[in-house]
Design an enzyme around this catalytic site. Structure first.
Site, short mmCIF file in Angstrom:
data_model
loop_
_atom_site.label_atom_id
_atom_site.label_comp_id
_atom_site.label_asym_id
_atom_site.label_seq_id
_atom_site.Cartn_x
_atom_site.Cartn_y
_atom_site.Cartn_z
CG ASP A 146 124.91 -28.21 1.07
OD1 ASP A 146 126.16 -28.11 1.43
OD2 ASP A 146 123.97 -28.68 2.21
CE1 TYR A 147 124.33 -34.01 -4.37
CE2 TYR A 147 124.28 -32.36 -6.23
CZ TYR A 147 123.50 -33.57 -6.05
OH TYR A 147 122.54 -34.02 -7.19
CD GLU A 148 126.54 -30.68 3.78
OE1 GLU A 148 127.57 -31.86 4.99
OE2 GLU A 148 126.45 -30.36 3.55
CG ASN A 149 127.79 -37.34 2.19
OD1 ASN A 149 128.72 -37.48 3.18
ND2 ASN A 149 127.03 -36.95 2.46
#
Length: 301
Positions: A146-149
């Site tokens: 769930d990396y978002e950046n």
């Protein structure tokens, strides 16, 4: 007359076959430190159920703010209320429950969690080592991405290589039995996850797509169109629909027809599962939507 060993084996194979194809319910838990426990959440024994601990992050929690560590993951979920013994207890109580951890998330201590490896090889080596320790300590079953950046926006190849090699190694080492990814409809995010999907779809079991990242004015027909688009983007994958129980959340809410959309997909044979963000938020309303979602999914089994 006692059943033969052959009969029992056939029954086991049939059960496992049904379980692998049954629609899944998943719930993120532990990010908000509000005391929520696994045992608070209702579990329907007729539905495969994944708890996803949020989050393990490759940041150093001893600094202020926490700083990147190049793949050395630490626990950032509420480990006081969601401990190794709590994992063992919920899995012993419910054989249909598995527990995973999620990597990354959006922020830590109010700052963005950036995916920022210094090199593929060192990040993967550190990640495999640190996550092996956590997975074995907690007796976990899976991993969610769930990396978002992204510190280097546009460097999709590094993300694909790092995450793909990590998941492959954890599976090959027998540490996890499933993996999921959690993208949402943002061009930078999608470019990273679709690069990962293009190269490593074979080791990714579920796409926990964040449909609640769409606007709160979303209608049922728009939601179904969004689903069809993501089904194309993640072709052979099991795309799960999703909702958020957070105050002011986006996407299609239950009040505006979320479960109607789920029933439509169910009738089309396209409902792979439902996930909710998150148990922490749902605690205030008594987990009514968790109960409703699992009841609907049980009708697909």
């Amino acid at each position: 007359m006692r059943p033969s060993n052959t009969f029992l084996l056939l029954q086991l194979v049939l059960f496992l076959s049904r379980a692998s194809s049954a629609p899944l319910f998943a719930e993120y838990i532990g990010a908000q430190f509000n005391g929520v426990k696994f045992s608070d959440v209702p579990v329907n024994t007729n539905v495969p159920f994944h708890f996803i601990l949020a989050f393990a992050i490759d940041y150093d929690s001893s600094t202020s703010p926490p700083t990147p560590t190049n793949g050395n993951f630490n626990i950032f979920w509420d480990s006081t209320n969601l401990s190794p013994s709590d994992v063992s207890a919920i899995k012993s109580q419910y054989p249909n429950v598995k527990v995973a951890l999620s990597l990354g998330g959006a922020t830590v201590s109010g700052q963005p969690v950036n995916f920022s490896p210094t090199s593929v090889d060192t990040w993967v080596a550190n990640a495999v080592s640190s996550l092996t320790t956590i997975i074995q300590q907690y007796n976990l079953d899976g991993i969610d991405i769930d990396y978002e950046n992204f510190a280097a926006s546009g460097d999709t190849a590094t993300f694909s290589s790092c995450i793909g090699q990590l998941v492959t190694a954890l599976k090959n080492n027998g540490l996890i039995s499933f993996a999921s990814i959690a993208p949402f409809d943002n061009s930078d995010v999608q470019s990273h996850y679709q690069a990962l999907w293009a190269n490593y779809a074979s080791v990714i079991d579920y796409v926990n797509f964040q449909f609640y990242a769409y606007d709160s004015s979303t209608t049922v027909s728009q939601f179904l169109n969004y689903y069809n688009t993501q089904e194309i983007n993640y072709g052979s994958g099991k795309v799960l629909v999703s909702m958020s129980t957070a105050s002011g959340a986006g996407g299609l809410s239950p009040a505006n027809g979320f479960f109607t959309a789920c029933s439509d997909l169910q009738n089309q044979g396209k409902l792979n599962g439902i996930f909710i963000w998150s148990a922490d938020d749902s605690k205030a309303n008594g987990f009514q939507y968790e109960t409703q979602a699992q009841s609907l999914l049980a009708g697909s089994s």
